[in-house]
Enzyme design. Structure first.
Site, mmCIF file in Angstrom:
data_model
loop_
_atom_site.group_PDB
_atom_site.id
_atom_site.type_symbol
_atom_site.label_atom_id
_atom_site.label_comp_id
_atom_site.label_asym_id
_atom_site.label_seq_id
_atom_site.Cartn_x
_atom_site.Cartn_y
_atom_site.Cartn_z
ATOM 1 C CE LYS A 42 -0.301 -0.534 4.813
ATOM 2 N NZ LYS A 42 -0.985 -1.278 5.912
ATOM 3 C CE1 TYR A 275 12.790 31.425 3.297
ATOM 4 C CE2 TYR A 275 13.327 29.069 3.036
ATOM 5 C CZ TYR A 275 12.985 30.456 2.474
ATOM 6 O OH TYR A 275 12.578 30.443 1.130
HETATM 7 C C1 LIG Z 1 0.082 -2.255 6.586
HETATM 8 C C2 LIG Z 1 -0.654 -3.517 6.940
HETATM 9 C C3 LIG Z 1 0.317 -4.370 7.362
HETATM 10 C C4 LIG Z 1 1.621 -4.438 7.075
HETATM 11 O O1 LIG Z 1 2.353 -3.600 8.346
HETATM 12 P P1 LIG Z 1 3.874 -3.616 8.567
HETATM 13 O O2 LIG Z 1 3.935 -3.008 9.798
HETATM 14 O O3 LIG Z 1 4.356 -2.558 7.439
HETATM 15 O O4 LIG Z 1 4.375 -4.835 8.484
HETATM 16 C C5 LIG Z 1 -0.088 -5.830 7.624
HETATM 17 N N1 LIG Z 1 -1.596 -6.082 7.735
HETATM 18 C C6 LIG Z 1 -2.493 -5.015 7.620
HETATM 19 C C7 LIG Z 1 -3.831 -5.280 7.690
HETATM 20 C C8 LIG Z 1 -1.970 -3.719 7.304
HETATM 21 O O5 LIG Z 1 -2.822 -2.658 7.088
#
Ligand SMILES: *Cc1c(COP(=O)(O)O)cnc(C)c1O
Length: 378
Positions: A42, A275
């Protein structure tokens, strides 16, 4: 082409190390050989490129499935030729998306009643060209997504008896505190998951990266690694506690973020930089100006003293992060030159450390990488 000997400047560039990605995948496989792997992609593959990471894994590993948050992300993967199972980790939000799910052979998480009803009551039936594979998400204590434990029997029975659902039904939950080995909530969550599901002969899944690394009881049939695939430790205090860092987990950073020095400037004691003039030099020194800023995704909140790696040493960020540039104190003995390449995070400088200095987490830094950052793949 530039003339010979002309200084080569690189603006913000993310170097993607495909060997590191494969190493990290193999490490997970080695640690937990009996479980399948759903690689989480994702948010543009945690900033590494959705299609890029999916293709690398799909060509070079036996990744069993991919996980994304949104339907659009899944459709991009299908358009890129990815044929592995893809799971929508939040399911769909509209009944009209279900035929798209079916046609594209996607799998969905069901985490509430509206999603259950949309799936089992869809009319006319011919809208679905096939049964849909479902992951039933149970809230065991995170209190974000997931059905209440009291509703589990009802949801499970409804799904099992629906003609729109392909069996087996994968049972899943998500851990709230797995990064902290001393937090008892993980034990409580896993105990509730066991209590609800142990008598059922269905595939099960609870482990994110931290679960994989720290909680063997969470492994079950499907691992869901995100962060650790990208070579970043998911454990608490990974920036300073060596037993929790990426090295201890034998994973390697996939992204190394780099940019060149584009200018050098001498400042005297008492002169300020940038800045708001929020940093003032105590001595005569050389300031290096590097071609990366918050417009590339380098965090504006990085504090004075945030480490930057250049010419095999760490130098401190000084002055405020600007949109296109940052400034570092190269020291009065500096022999650095325009064009020299600085590493902002990655190989030699864990993003976990930068996150600490910017009061955030590595996840946020990685997925904040902006489209104008050049990507090179090695
Ligand atoms: C994002 C997500 C993961 C992965 O999590 P990490 O901490 O990046 O390994 C696993 N399961 C679900 C349902 C998620 O939304």
């Amino acid at each position: 082409m530039s003339a010979k000997n002309e200084t080569q400047i690189i603006t913000a560039t993310a170097v993607i190390d495909s060997q590191a990605l494969l190493n990290n995948y193999q490490q997970i496989k080695k640690q937990v050989p009996q479980s399948k792997i759903l690689a989480v992609l994702k948010a543009n593959g945690y900033g590494h490129g959705l299609e890029r990471i999916a293709k690398l894994l799909s060509k070079n590993t036996n990744t069993d499935a991919f996980g994304v948050a949104r339907l659009d992300e899944a459709l991009l993967l299908r358009a890129a030729g990815i044929v592995q199972p893809i799971v929508l980790l939040e399911g769909v939000f509209n009944q009209a998306d279900l035929p798209i799910v079916a046609v594209n052979d996607l799998q969905i998480v069901i985490h509430n009643k509206a999603q259950l009803d949309a799936l089992i009551k869809i009319t006319p039936k011919k809208l679905l060209n096939k049964q849909i594979k479902v992951w039933l998400k149970i809230d065991t204590g995170m209190h974000r997504l997931g059905i209440a434990s009291n509703d589990f029997d009802y949801f499970y029975q409804q799904l099992q008896t629906s003609n729109n659902v392909q069996t087996p039904i994968t049972l899943m939950s998500h851990l709230a505190c797995a990064d902290d080995q001393n937090n008892n909530l993980t034990n409580i969550q896993l105990a509730l998951f066991e209590q609800l599901t142990s008598h059922l002969n269905e595939p099960k899944s609870c482990a994110n990266s931290a679960g994989i690394c720290a909680w063997q009881q969470s492994h079950y049939d499907w691992l869901r690694p995100g962060l650790m695939l990208y070579g970043v430790s998911p454990l608490l205090n990974a920036d300073h506690d060596r037993k929790n860092d990426a090295k201890a987990l034998a994973i390697k950073p996939v992204m190394t973020l780099q940019a060149s020095l584009i200018a050098l400037r001498q400042v005297n004691a008492g002169e300020s930089v940038g800045y708001g003039a929020n940093w003032t030099s105590k001595q005569h020194t050389t300031i290096g100006i590097i071609a990366i800023g918050y417009g590339d995704g380098y965090p504006r909140h990085a504090e004075n003293g945030t480490p930057v790696l250049i010419n095999d040493r760490i130098v401190p960020l000084v002055g405020r992060v600007a949109m296109d540039m940052i400034t570092v104190d190269l020291g009065h003995k500096s022999i650095d030159r325009i064009g020299d390449i600085a590493t902002l995070w990655g190989k030699g400088l864990p993003v976990e450390v930068i996150a600490k200095h910017a009061s955030t987490i590595a996840y946020e830094l990685l997925c904040n990488i902006k489209p104008r950052v050049q990507i090179t793949v090695h």
